[in-house]
Design a protein around this motif. Structure first.
Motif, short mmCIF file in Angstrom:
data_model
loop_
_atom_site.label_atom_id
_atom_site.label_comp_id
_atom_site.label_asym_id
_atom_site.label_seq_id
_atom_site.Cartn_x
_atom_site.Cartn_y
_atom_site.Cartn_z
N ARG A 120 0.83 -1.21 0.00
CA ARG A 120 0.00 0.00 0.00
C ARG A 120 0.86 1.26 0.00
O ARG A 120 0.58 2.21 -0.71
CB ARG A 120 -0.92 0.00 1.21
N ILE A 121 1.90 1.25 0.82
CA ILE A 121 2.79 2.42 0.87
C ILE A 121 3.41 2.65 -0.50
O ILE A 121 3.44 3.77 -1.00
CB ILE A 121 3.87 2.24 1.96
N ALA A 122 3.90 1.59 -1.13
CA ALA A 122 4.50 1.72 -2.46
C ALA A 122 3.47 2.22 -3.47
O ALA A 122 3.76 3.11 -4.27
CB ALA A 122 5.09 0.38 -2.91
N ALA A 123 2.27 1.66 -3.45
CA ALA A 123 1.22 2.07 -4.39
C ALA A 123 0.83 3.52 -4.18
O ALA A 123 0.72 4.28 -5.16
CB ALA A 123 0.00 1.16 -4.24
N TRP A 124 0.63 3.94 -2.95
CA TRP A 124 0.26 5.33 -2.67
C TRP A 124 1.35 6.29 -3.12
O TRP A 124 1.06 7.37 -3.62
CB TRP A 124 -0.07 5.51 -1.21
N ARG A 125 2.59 5.90 -2.95
CA ARG A 125 3.70 6.75 -3.39
C ARG A 125 3.75 6.86 -4.92
O ARG A 125 4.25 7.82 -5.46
CB ARG A 125 5.02 6.23 -2.86
N MET A 126 3.20 5.85 -5.61
CA MET A 126 3.14 5.88 -7.08
C MET A 126 1.84 6.51 -7.58
O MET A 126 1.61 6.58 -8.78
CB MET A 126 3.27 4.47 -7.65
N GLN A 141 5.06 11.12 4.20
CA GLN A 141 6.36 11.58 4.67
C GLN A 141 7.49 11.21 3.70
O GLN A 141 8.42 11.97 3.52
CB GLN A 141 6.66 11.02 6.06
N LEU A 142 7.38 10.03 3.09
CA LEU A 142 8.40 9.59 2.14
C LEU A 142 8.30 10.32 0.82
O LEU A 142 9.28 10.45 0.10
CB LEU A 142 8.29 8.07 1.92
N GLY A 143 7.10 10.78 0.47
CA GLY A 143 6.91 11.53 -0.76
C GLY A 143 6.67 10.62 -1.95
O GLY A 143 6.82 9.40 -1.86
N PRO A 144 6.33 11.23 -3.08
CA PRO A 144 6.03 10.44 -4.27
C PRO A 144 7.27 9.81 -4.89
O PRO A 144 8.37 10.33 -4.76
CB PRO A 144 5.40 11.47 -5.23
N LEU A 145 7.04 8.70 -5.57
CA LEU A 145 8.10 8.05 -6.34
C LEU A 145 8.07 8.65 -7.74
O LEU A 145 7.03 8.76 -8.36
CB LEU A 145 7.90 6.54 -6.42
N ALA A 146 9.21 9.04 -8.21
CA ALA A 146 9.26 9.67 -9.55
C ALA A 146 9.54 8.65 -10.61
O ALA A 146 10.04 7.62 -10.44
CB ALA A 146 10.33 10.75 -9.57
#
Length: 52
Positions: free
Chosen positions: A13-19, A47-52
């Motif tokens: 979920r964290i990875a998906a939300w960041r994407m 807090q980690l922010g989006p993945l570019a």
């Protein structure tokens, strides 16, 4: 992450939300997400922010 079940439940979920992807589908897993866990995962993703 304290276990593989926790990683699968919240880490994806964290990875998906960041994407920028929302997680709607829940597979049959050992650990169901709790409200507290989802709130914490959302906070971590912000807090980690989006993945570019």
């Amino acid at each position: 992450m304290q276990s593989l079940d926790t990683l699968i439940c919240y880490g994806k979920r964290i990875a998906a939300w960041r994407m920028g992807i929302d997680v709607d589908h829940e597979r049959d897993v050992k650990l169901a997400p709790s409200r507290f866990g989802l709130e914490a995962a959302r906070r971590f993703a912000r807090q980690l922010g989006p993945l570019a």
